[in-house]
Design a protein around this motif. Structure first.
Motif, short mmCIF file in Angstrom:
data_model
loop_
_atom_site.label_atom_id
_atom_site.label_comp_id
_atom_site.label_asym_id
_atom_site.label_seq_id
_atom_site.Cartn_x
_atom_site.Cartn_y
_atom_site.Cartn_z
N ASN A 1 10.00 6.13 -0.72
CA ASN A 1 8.46 5.88 -0.41
C ASN A 1 7.73 6.93 -1.37
OD1 ASN A 1 6.50 4.66 1.42
ND2 ASN A 1 6.37 6.62 2.21
N ILE A 2 7.79 8.01 -1.11
CA ILE A 2 7.03 9.11 -1.46
C ILE A 2 7.05 9.16 -3.27
CG2 ILE A 2 6.60 11.51 -1.98
CD1 ILE A 2 7.24 12.04 0.84
N LEU A 3 8.03 8.77 -3.87
CA LEU A 3 8.22 8.69 -5.13
C LEU A 3 7.40 7.48 -5.64
CD1 LEU A 3 9.66 9.85 -7.69
CD2 LEU A 3 11.32 7.89 -7.40
N ALA A 4 7.24 6.41 -4.97
CA ALA A 4 6.42 5.25 -5.10
C ALA A 4 4.81 5.48 -5.03
CB ALA A 4 6.38 4.26 -3.97
N ARG A 5 4.71 6.70 -4.30
CA ARG A 5 3.21 7.26 -4.38
C ARG A 5 2.74 7.78 -5.54
NH1 ARG A 5 0.23 8.58 0.25
NH2 ARG A 5 -1.54 8.80 -1.33
N PHE A 6 3.70 8.30 -6.18
CA PHE A 6 3.47 9.11 -7.25
C PHE A 6 3.10 8.15 -8.66
CE2 PHE A 6 5.53 12.74 -5.34
CZ PHE A 6 4.97 13.95 -6.09
N GLU B 1 2.18 5.01 -7.90
CA GLU B 1 1.20 4.27 -7.32
C GLU B 1 -0.34 5.14 -7.68
OE1 GLU B 1 -0.79 2.01 -3.45
OE2 GLU B 1 0.38 3.86 -3.30
N GLU B 2 -0.29 6.32 -7.53
CA GLU B 2 -1.56 7.09 -7.76
C GLU B 2 -1.55 7.87 -9.08
OE1 GLU B 2 -3.78 7.14 -5.61
OE2 GLU B 2 -2.60 6.20 -3.73
N GLY B 3 -0.58 7.87 -9.93
CA GLY B 3 -0.37 8.26 -11.03
C GLY B 3 -0.50 10.11 -10.91
N PRO C 1 2.02 0.40 -11.10
CA PRO C 1 2.11 -0.37 -9.97
C PRO C 1 3.26 -1.09 -9.76
CG PRO C 1 -0.11 -0.42 -11.02
CD PRO C 1 1.02 0.27 -12.04
N GLU C 2 3.79 -1.66 -10.96
CA GLU C 2 5.08 -2.28 -10.54
C GLU C 2 6.25 -1.67 -10.12
OE1 GLU C 2 7.03 -6.17 -10.17
OE2 GLU C 2 4.80 -5.56 -10.78
#
Length: 258
Positions: free
Chosen positions: A152-157, A159-161, A168-169
Motif C-alpha cells: 500500500n505504501i509502495l503504491a503511494r510512491f 502514485e505521487e512520484g 499510476p498503473e
C-alpha cells in the motif's frame, strides 16, 4: 510468657494472602508452556499477551524479557517487538533511535514487519534523517515478499512520484494487491480507485472489507466517499458522466516534503 514476646507477636505485620493462581484457557496455557521450553514463536506470543491480554495482568517488563530471549536467538519477529516496545514506550523509555536499531535487526533477520516499521521511521525521519530512497527500498523488498501494508505504501510512491517516476498503473496494481492481502488501508485505496471507474458496487465490497479494522482516519475518508455516492442522482448501471472526484488515497504516513 513475657509481655515483650506477646507484644512482638501481635505487632508483626500480617502477611498478604497469596494471589490465587491464574487459570488460563488451554490454548493460552499451551503457549506459555511452549515458551518456557524455548519455542521462539510462543515466546513472542506470550510476550504479546503480557503487553495486552484479557487472560493475564499486563507486565511490560516481563514481556521485554520474553522478546529479548527470542531476539537473542535470531528470531526476527521478536526483534520487531522489541522495536515496537521502544517505539511506543512499553516497559522502556520511548526512543525512535532504539526502535530503529531493533527494526533494522528484525529486517536483517528477514522479518517483513520489522522491514516495514523501519521503512516508516525512515520515511518520516523519526530517529534518523528522512531518506526516501532507502524507505522505498525497504517497502519494495517487503512488498516483494508479500507484505500487504508495504504494498500500500509502495503504491503511494508510484502514485505521487516519490523518488521514482509517477506510474499510476503500477500504483493501482499495488493497491489491489494490498487489498487482496488484507490491509484495510489498501482496501480503502483500492475502493477509491474503483470509484474513479464508476465501479461503485465493487468499491462498496472493499470498503466493507476495510471497515472492521479501519482506524478513524480511514473511517472518516470512507464516510466522505459514501456521502458523495449517496448524493449522486439516481442512475442506471452506467457511471455518471462527471462523477465526484475521489478522495486522496491514504496510508499510514504523511506526504513527505517536496
Amino acid at each position: 510468657m513475657s509481655r515483650s514476646f506477646l507484644s512482638r507477636l501481635f505487632s508483626r505485620k500480617r502477611r498478604k494472602a497469596p494471589t490465587p493462581p491464574i487459570i488460563l484457557p488451554e490454548s493460552v496455557q499451551a503457549i506459555y508452556e511452549r515458551a518456557c521450553r524455548g519455542h521462539h514463536l510462543d515466546q513472542v506470543l506470550w510476550g504479546k499477551a503480557l503487553l495486552k491480554s484479557s487472560f493475564v495482568p499486563p507486565d511490560h517488563e516481563q514481556a521485554l524479557i520474553w522478546f529479548t530471549m527470542a531476539a537473542n536467538a535470531g528470531y526476527g519477529p521478536a526483534s520487531n517487538m522489541l522495536g515496537r516496545c521502544h517505539h511506543f514506550g512499553w516497559g522502556v523509555p520511548k526512543s525512535f533511535e532504539q526502535a530503529a536499531i531493533y527494526y533494522a535487526q528484525a529486517a536483517e533477520q528477514n522479518d517483513e514487519w520489522g522491514r516495514y516499521n523501519l521503512g516508516i521511521l525512515t520515511l518520516r525521519g523519526l530517529g534518523m534523517p528522512q531518506n526516501l530512497p532507502r524507505a522505498f527500498s525497504l517497502f519494495a523488498k517487503a512488498a516483494q515478499n508479500g507484505h500487504a501494508k508495504s504494498m500500500n505504501i509502495l503504491a503511494r510512491f508510484y502514485e505521487e512520484g516519490w523518488t521514482v517516476p509517477p506510474d499510476p498503473e503500477r500504483a493501482r496494481a499495488l493497491y489491489r494487491a494490498s487489498a487482496e492481502g488484507g490491509d484495510y488501508r489498501g482496501c480503502h485505496n483500492h475502493a477509491t480507485v474503483l470509484t474513479q471507474k464508476g465501479a461503485w458496487q465493487e468499491a462498496l465490497h472493499w470498503w466493507t472489507q476495510a471497515q472492521p479494522h479501519a482506524t478513524s482516519d480511514i473511517l472518516l475518508a470512507m464516510e466522505r466517499s459514501l456521502s458523495a455516492l449517496i448524493a449522486l442522482p439516481p442512475r442506471s448501471t452506467t457511471p455518471p458522466e462527471h462523477p465526484p472526484p475521489p478522495p486522496t488515497c491514504l496510508d499510514a504516513t504523511p506526504p513527505p516534503p517536496a
